[in-house]
Design a protein around this motif. Structure first.
Motif, PDB file in Angstrom:
ATOM      1  N   PHE A 243       0.834  -1.198   0.000  1.00 34.69           N
ATOM      2  CA  PHE A 243       0.000   0.000   0.000  1.00 34.69           C
ATOM      3  C   PHE A 243       0.875   1.257   0.000  1.00 34.69           C
ATOM      4  O   PHE A 243       0.621   2.215  -0.742  1.00 34.69           O
ATOM      5  N   GLY A 244       1.936   1.259   0.815  1.00 38.02           N
ATOM      6  CA  GLY A 244       2.819   2.411   0.877  1.00 38.02           C
ATOM      7  C   GLY A 244       3.537   2.677  -0.429  1.00 38.02           C
ATOM      8  O   GLY A 244       3.683   3.824  -0.853  1.00 38.02           O
ATOM      9  N   VAL A 245       3.996   1.611  -1.089  1.00 42.61           N
ATOM     10  CA  VAL A 245       4.662   1.762  -2.379  1.00 42.61           C
ATOM     11  C   VAL A 245       3.710   2.375  -3.401  1.00 42.61           C
ATOM     12  O   VAL A 245       4.065   3.283  -4.159  1.00 42.61           O
ATOM     13  N   GLY A 246       2.468   1.886  -3.430  1.00 43.00           N
ATOM     14  CA  GLY A 246       1.478   2.425  -4.361  1.00 43.00           C
ATOM     15  C   GLY A 246       1.185   3.887  -4.100  1.00 43.00           C
ATOM     16  O   GLY A 246       1.050   4.685  -5.047  1.00 43.00           O
ATOM     17  N   GLU A 247       1.084   4.269  -2.822  1.00 41.40           N
ATOM     18  CA  GLU A 247       0.819   5.665  -2.486  1.00 41.40           C
ATOM     19  C   GLU A 247       1.887   6.590  -3.049  1.00 41.40           C
ATOM     20  O   GLU A 247       1.589   7.640  -3.630  1.00 41.40           O
ATOM     21  N   ILE A 248       3.139   6.221  -2.866  1.00 41.43           N
ATOM     22  CA  ILE A 248       4.234   7.109  -3.250  1.00 41.43           C
ATOM     23  C   ILE A 248       4.477   7.110  -4.754  1.00 41.43           C
ATOM     24  O   ILE A 248       4.672   8.167  -5.363  1.00 41.43           O
ATOM     25  N   PHE A 249       4.456   5.936  -5.377  1.00 45.79           N
ATOM     26  CA  PHE A 249       4.817   5.861  -6.794  1.00 45.79           C
ATOM     27  C   PHE A 249       3.928   6.718  -7.685  1.00 45.79           C
ATOM     28  O   PHE A 249       4.399   7.288  -8.663  1.00 45.79           O
ATOM     29  N   HIS A 250       2.634   6.805  -7.378  1.00 49.72           N
ATOM     30  CA  HIS A 250       1.730   7.483  -8.306  1.00 49.72           C
ATOM     31  C   HIS A 250       1.415   8.923  -7.926  1.00 49.72           C
ATOM     32  O   HIS A 250       1.006   9.720  -8.776  1.00 49.72           O
ATOM     33  N   SER A 251       1.584   9.278  -6.651  1.00 44.85           N
ATOM     34  CA  SER A 251       1.031  10.540  -6.153  1.00 44.85           C
ATOM     35  C   SER A 251       1.828  11.758  -6.590  1.00 44.85           C
ATOM     36  O   SER A 251       3.064  11.768  -6.542  1.00 44.85           O
ATOM     37  N   ASN A 252       1.131  12.801  -6.949  1.00 41.00           N
ATOM     38  CA  ASN A 252       1.789  14.050  -7.341  1.00 41.00           C
ATOM     39  C   ASN A 252       2.510  14.713  -6.178  1.00 41.00           C
ATOM     40  O   ASN A 252       3.370  15.568  -6.384  1.00 41.00           O
ATOM     41  N   VAL A 253       2.187  14.326  -4.952  1.00 39.14           N
ATOM     42  CA  VAL A 253       2.921  14.834  -3.792  1.00 39.14           C
ATOM     43  C   VAL A 253       4.414  14.572  -3.962  1.00 39.14           C
ATOM     44  O   VAL A 253       5.265  15.435  -3.701  1.00 39.14           O
ATOM     45  N   TRP A 254       4.743  13.379  -4.441  1.00 42.38           N
ATOM     46  CA  TRP A 254       6.147  12.982  -4.560  1.00 42.38           C
ATOM     47  C   TRP A 254       6.733  13.363  -5.913  1.00 42.38           C
ATOM     48  O   TRP A 254       7.914  13.680  -6.016  1.00 42.38           O
ATOM     49  N   LEU A 397      -9.119   5.505   4.266  1.00 39.60           N
ATOM     50  CA  LEU A 397      -7.791   5.479   3.675  1.00 39.60           C
ATOM     51  C   LEU A 397      -7.562   4.193   2.888  1.00 39.60           C
ATOM     52  O   LEU A 397      -7.087   4.228   1.750  1.00 39.60           O
ATOM     53  N   TYR A 398      -7.918   3.048   3.461  1.00 35.86           N
ATOM     54  CA  TYR A 398      -7.673   1.780   2.787  1.00 35.86           C
ATOM     55  C   TYR A 398      -8.626   1.558   1.610  1.00 35.86           C
ATOM     56  O   TYR A 398      -8.368   0.716   0.753  1.00 35.86           O
ATOM     57  N   PHE A 399      -9.715   2.316   1.551  1.00 38.31           N
ATOM     58  CA  PHE A 399     -10.603   2.285   0.396  1.00 38.31           C
ATOM     59  C   PHE A 399      -9.843   2.665  -0.868  1.00 38.31           C
ATOM     60  O   PHE A 399     -10.140   2.158  -1.958  1.00 38.31           O
ATOM     61  N   THR A 400      -8.847   3.539  -0.713  1.00 42.14           N
ATOM     62  CA  THR A 400      -8.055   3.981  -1.866  1.00 42.14           C
ATOM     63  C   THR A 400      -6.947   2.990  -2.217  1.00 42.14           C
ATOM     64  O   THR A 400      -6.236   3.204  -3.212  1.00 42.14           O
ATOM     65  N   GLY A 401      -6.770   1.940  -1.430  1.00 46.14           N
ATOM     66  CA  GLY A 401      -5.683   0.989  -1.660  1.00 46.14           C
ATOM     67  C   GLY A 401      -5.694   0.366  -3.037  1.00 46.14           C
ATOM     68  O   GLY A 401      -4.648   0.234  -3.686  1.00 46.14           O
ATOM     69  N   ALA A 402      -6.869  -0.026  -3.502  1.00 47.33           N
ATOM     70  CA  ALA A 402      -6.962  -0.635  -4.831  1.00 47.33           C
ATOM     71  C   ALA A 402      -6.557   0.351  -5.920  1.00 47.33           C
ATOM     72  O   ALA A 402      -5.900  -0.027  -6.900  1.00 47.33           O
ATOM     73  N   PHE A 403      -6.928   1.612  -5.765  1.00 47.29           N
ATOM     74  CA  PHE A 403      -6.617   2.623  -6.769  1.00 47.29           C
ATOM     75  C   PHE A 403      -5.105   2.858  -6.859  1.00 47.29           C
ATOM     76  O   PHE A 403      -4.524   2.836  -7.951  1.00 47.29           O
ATOM     77  N   VAL A 404      -4.469   3.079  -5.709  1.00 47.23           N
ATOM     78  CA  VAL A 404      -3.043   3.411  -5.748  1.00 47.23           C
ATOM     79  C   VAL A 404      -2.199   2.209  -6.169  1.00 47.23           C
ATOM     80  O   VAL A 404      -1.208   2.360  -6.900  1.00 47.23           O
ATOM     81  N   TRP A 409       2.384  -0.474 -11.497  1.00 54.39           N
ATOM     82  CA  TRP A 409       3.049  -1.061 -12.660  1.00 54.39           C
ATOM     83  C   TRP A 409       2.989  -0.193 -13.903  1.00 54.39           C
ATOM     84  O   TRP A 409       3.976  -0.118 -14.651  1.00 54.39           O
ATOM     85  N   PRO A 410       1.887   0.526 -14.168  1.00 56.46           N
ATOM     86  CA  PRO A 410       1.928   1.478 -15.286  1.00 56.46           C
ATOM     87  C   PRO A 410       2.989   2.565 -15.108  1.00 56.46           C
ATOM     88  O   PRO A 410       3.629   2.975 -16.081  1.00 56.46           O
TER      89      PRO A 410
END
Length: 494
Positions: A243-254, A397-404, A409-410
């Motif tokens: 979940f943490g990897v997904g949050e960071i890889f895609h988010s514009n925050v990072w 928060l975990y509701f967004t887990g599937a999205f992130v 991989w994309p």
């Protein structure tokens, strides 16, 4: 989380701390933003942020209220693996380090993660990504605002809606005044507060209670907390990592920070930020292991950290916890507001509504959007006007887990795989999000990210293997920033 019958911090003291830090953050925001003349200044702080500030902002942004409050809860419920598993969230920052360097090399003039997806995969995939990213960003904004109100209510007895309104308003004001410069500048101070406060509480707990007493009472009363074969804790470890990897890889925050950091800074900044963040959940979680030795009655598991601090240090401990929590909340909320407003400005307003918007027009739009985001977040977080239960925060928060997770991989394929298929990227996010969300409701929150990532991986690899689409990396470095949204589609092979 529910309010304690006897708040650990007097309300008058809490209001004094809130007022003092609110004035400090707003004043710093106004001062740091005095050189923001264009949208690029406001969004990316001049693209020359140095290593110290870069590392601090990466670390501080990842320290949310969950880090400071949930890590002790997990240590109390899942033991050693609970706090160690939470600390593996640092791997998201560490793994993003080489990606940040590649992003800066490929897109020296980029602004947002949406810019990359548009140029790399085309308009359809870009719009799918915007949907995924904005759902996550808004969900995280709401959860942080709710957490602010809940924590202030629980720690000091201040009404949930009032506390939530104060912290959200303060973050909106100084983000509005200073943009990313204000966010990064305040993050540096917040990092010092978080590290110093957490280390102080852990040290005093060890000094007052002692390792021997903590270990003995744990072995007598809760031996499973010291077991390295605790099944529930091991399952949590892997879920939290993904979940943490997904949050960071895609988010514009990072991504926005990758564009803002000076050349050759991003890799070192994210690596150092991850290493700095790594011990924070361990240090914060450790204090919870002293609960049996102190004989504390814990009515709400997520309040174990403040309760131990108050038991060991009295009013001083309560003040330290309040300051650390306030700093952690602000460091995440301001980053979210800045990065999300940038994404909306560049990819929705400029990308779909006003493609020829000048830098000054975008600057004005960004400020309006920051205010609107703050207002929408406030409305969503205060719709009931009562203290939300802790489950609703975690579930949100975990509701967004599937999205992130579906975006992992994309993103990785787009950065490193020249033949990555644009349609495969879009369907990887759509099917990963859809099936991951279905598993969230049909099985449980703890499998949503796993299913989303697994489905996304299969679709991305299969689609690219069957229908490869060569891409010229130079197209990322030569974006016509005044082009209409349809330009730059990479469908044509090079």
């Amino acid at each position: 989380m529910t309010a304690l019958e006897d708040p650990i911090l007097p309300t008058s003291v809490a209001w004094g701390l809130l007022a003092a830090f609110s004035v400090l953050w707003v004043a710093l925001g106004a001062w740091l933003g005095r050189r923001n003349y264009t949208a690029a200044d406001h969004m990316l702080a001049g693209r020359n942020v140095g290593l110290a500030l870069a590392s601090a902002t990466a670390m501080a942004t990842w320290v949310t209220a969950n880090t400071t409050m949930t890590a002790p809860q997990l240590a109390l419920e899942l033991g050693v693996w609970g706090m160690l598993g939470y600390s593996l969230g640092a791997l998201g920052l560490i793994l993003f380090a080489p990606m940040a360097r590649r992003i800066r090399e490929l897109m020296p003039h980029g602004f947002t993660s949406g810019d990359f997806i548009r140029l790399r995969y085309g308009t359809f995939t870009w719009r799918v990504f915007l949907g995924v990213s904005l759902i996550y960003a808004f969900g995280w904004l709401i959860s942080m605002a709710m957490a602010g109100g809940v924590l202030i209510n629980a720690l000091a007895g201040i009404d949930y809606r009032v506390g939530m309104t104060v912290i959200l308003t303060v973050c909106v004001i100084y983000t509005l005044l200073g943009g990313l410069r204000a966010v990064i500048g305040t993050d540096f101070i917040q990092t010092v507060i978080i590290i110093g406060g957490a280390a102080f509480l852990a040290w005093m707990t060890i000094d007052r209670v002692g390792f021997e007493a903590i270990h003995f009472d744990l072995m007598e009363e809760r031996p499973e907390l010291l077991s390295l074969l605790f099944p529930a804790a091991i399952m949590f470890l892997f879920n939290n990592l993904l979940f943490g990897v997904g949050e960071i890889f895609h988010s514009n925050v990072w991504w926005s920070r990758a564009f803002a950091f000076g050349r050759n800074v991003g890799f070192r900044a994210y690596l150092l930020g991850g290493l700095l963040w790594l011990p924070i959940p361990i240090v914060a979680g450790f204090v919870a292991l002293a609960t049996p030795a102190l004989g504390i009655n814990v009515p709400a598991a997520d309040m174990v950290g403040p309760l131990v601090a108050a038991e060991v240090l009295g009013l001083t401990g309560a003040i330290v916890v309040f300051i650390v929590v306030f700093a952690a909340l602000a460091s995440s909320l301001d980053s979210l507001l800045a990065a999300t407003s940038d994404l909306v400005t560049r990819d929705i307003y400029r990308g779909h509504i006003h493609p020829r918007a000048s830098q000054q027009t975008q600057l004005r739009a960004t400020k309006v959007i920051v205010v609107l985001l703050g207002l929408l977040t406030w409305l969503a977080a205060s719709y009931r006007g009562e203290v939300p239960v802790v489950g609703s925060l975690a579930e949100l928060l975990y509701f967004t887990g599937a999205f992130v997770a579906s975006a992992i991989w994309p993103i990785v394929a787009g950065l490193y795989w020249r033949r990555a298929n644009p349609q495969a990227a879009a369907w990887a996010m759509l099917l990963g999000s859809g099936l991951g969300l279905a598993s969230y409701f049909m099985i449980g929150w703890y499998v949503a990210a796993l299913v989303g990532a697994a489905v996304s991986l299969v679709v991305m690899v299969a689609g690219t293997w069957l229908f490869p689409r060569p891409f010229d990396w130079d197209r990322l470095a030569h974006d016509d920033r005044d082009a209409s949204p349809g330009r730059g589609n990479p469908e044509v092979a090079t």
